[in-house]
Design a protein around this motif. Sequence first.
Motif, PDB file in Angstrom:
ATOM      1  N   GLU A   6     -27.039  43.902 -47.569  1.00 32.75           N
ATOM      2  CA  GLU A   6     -26.871  43.860 -46.111  1.00 32.75           C
ATOM      3  C   GLU A   6     -27.535  42.624 -45.536  1.00 32.75           C
ATOM      4  OE1 GLU A   6     -27.744  48.328 -47.060  1.00 32.75           O
ATOM      5  OE2 GLU A   6     -28.487  46.362 -47.657  1.00 32.75           O
ATOM      6  N   SER A   7     -27.013  42.168 -44.422  1.00 31.95           N
ATOM      7  CA  SER A   7     -27.620  41.058 -43.690  1.00 31.95           C
ATOM      8  C   SER A   7     -27.240  41.192 -42.218  1.00 31.95           C
ATOM      9  CB  SER A   7     -27.153  39.711 -44.242  1.00 31.95           C
ATOM     10  OG  SER A   7     -25.747  39.581 -44.116  1.00 31.95           O
ATOM     11  N   GLY A   8     -27.934  40.436 -41.380  1.00 26.68           N
ATOM     12  CA  GLY A   8     -27.590  40.400 -39.963  1.00 26.68           C
ATOM     13  C   GLY A   8     -28.501  41.194 -39.050  1.00 26.68           C
ATOM     14  N   GLY A   9     -29.460  41.902 -39.625  1.00 29.99           N
ATOM     15  CA  GLY A   9     -30.388  42.638 -38.787  1.00 29.99           C
ATOM     16  C   GLY A   9     -31.326  41.700 -38.039  1.00 29.99           C
ATOM     17  N   LEU A  20     -23.810  43.301 -38.364  1.00 30.05           N
ATOM     18  CA  LEU A  20     -24.302  43.472 -39.721  1.00 30.05           C
ATOM     19  C   LEU A  20     -23.172  43.211 -40.712  1.00 30.05           C
ATOM     20  CD1 LEU A  20     -26.414  46.751 -39.389  1.00 30.05           C
ATOM     21  CD2 LEU A  20     -27.064  44.384 -38.866  1.00 30.05           C
ATOM     22  N   CYS A  22     -22.260  43.553 -45.059  1.00 28.67           N
ATOM     23  CA  CYS A  22     -22.637  44.129 -46.344  1.00 28.67           C
ATOM     24  C   CYS A  22     -21.696  43.556 -47.392  1.00 28.67           C
ATOM     25  CB  CYS A  22     -22.546  45.645 -46.300  1.00 28.67           C
ATOM     26  SG  CYS A  22     -22.780  46.457 -47.894  1.00 28.67           S
ATOM     27  N   TRP A  36     -21.912  53.208 -43.154  1.00 28.17           N
ATOM     28  CA  TRP A  36     -23.192  52.700 -42.656  1.00 28.17           C
ATOM     29  C   TRP A  36     -24.034  53.910 -42.252  1.00 28.17           C
ATOM     30  CZ3 TRP A  36     -24.983  47.798 -42.832  1.00 28.17           C
ATOM     31  CH2 TRP A  36     -24.061  46.760 -43.000  1.00 28.17           C
ATOM     32  N   ARG A  38     -28.291  54.952 -41.066  1.00 26.20           N
ATOM     33  CA  ARG A  38     -29.527  54.378 -40.543  1.00 26.20           C
ATOM     34  C   ARG A  38     -30.643  55.388 -40.661  1.00 26.20           C
ATOM     35  NH1 ARG A  38     -27.921  53.989 -34.087  1.00 26.20           N
ATOM     36  NH2 ARG A  38     -27.984  56.242 -33.628  1.00 26.20           N
ATOM     37  N   TYR A  80     -18.339  45.163 -42.336  1.00 22.41           N
ATOM     38  CA  TYR A  80     -19.087  44.701 -41.178  1.00 22.41           C
ATOM     39  C   TYR A  80     -19.370  45.856 -40.226  1.00 22.41           C
ATOM     40  CZ  TYR A  80     -17.046  40.324 -42.856  1.00 22.41           C
ATOM     41  OH  TYR A  80     -16.650  39.268 -43.644  1.00 22.41           O
ATOM     42  N   TYR A  94     -30.849  49.924 -41.324  1.00 22.13           N
ATOM     43  CA  TYR A  94     -29.429  50.215 -41.510  1.00 22.13           C
ATOM     44  C   TYR A  94     -29.045  49.930 -42.965  1.00 22.13           C
ATOM     45  CZ  TYR A  94     -28.630  50.940 -36.576  1.00 22.13           C
ATOM     46  OH  TYR A  94     -28.653  51.457 -35.293  1.00 22.13           O
ATOM     47  N   THR A 118     -31.303  46.796 -43.893  1.00 24.23           N
ATOM     48  CA  THR A 118     -31.683  45.701 -43.011  1.00 24.23           C
ATOM     49  C   THR A 118     -32.217  46.292 -41.710  1.00 24.23           C
ATOM     50  OG1 THR A 118     -30.931  43.615 -42.000  1.00 24.23           O
ATOM     51  CG2 THR A 118     -29.365  45.437 -41.998  1.00 24.23           C
ATOM     52  N   VAL A 120     -33.054  46.769 -37.911  1.00 23.91           N
ATOM     53  CA  VAL A 120     -32.562  46.495 -36.561  1.00 23.91           C
ATOM     54  C   VAL A 120     -33.575  47.049 -35.577  1.00 23.91           C
ATOM     55  CG1 VAL A 120     -30.785  47.028 -34.856  1.00 23.91           C
ATOM     56  CG2 VAL A 120     -30.137  46.491 -37.212  1.00 23.91           C
TER      57      VAL A 120
END
Length: 124
Positions: A6-9, A20, A22, A36, A38, A80, A94, A118, A120
């Motif tokens: 995952e990325s974007g947090g 986000l 993945c 997804w 959390r 996404y 997340y 990631t 958030v």
Amino acid sequence: QVQLVESGGGLVQAGGSLRLSCAASGLTFSSYGMGWFRQAPGKEREFVVGISWSGDSTYYADSVKGRFTISRDNAKNTVYLQMNSLKPEDTAVYYCAAVRRLVIVSQFYEYDYWGQGTQVTVSS
């Protein structure tokens, strides 16, 4: 081996947006439904949204319906999560997850593979 990354947090103010991503490897991505989840501190892991292997079907938790949008690109092995109108209660780690099922599932124990998560954080 299977990897979900995952990325974007990050940190965002209430009302803001984050996207986000993945990225999956080591599996036939188009054969897996994706989800997804959390988890906030002191709380159980919570289903957020799922998407079918084809992307034709989605299922959202009531808490995010109308604010979050899931999508996938099977050519890029990526799923996404577009998160708009973020609220402080969306603050959590997340996780993306993969499940080899034809239907969307919301129970975390059904999923076969998980990413590392990631963070958030939504400030008020």
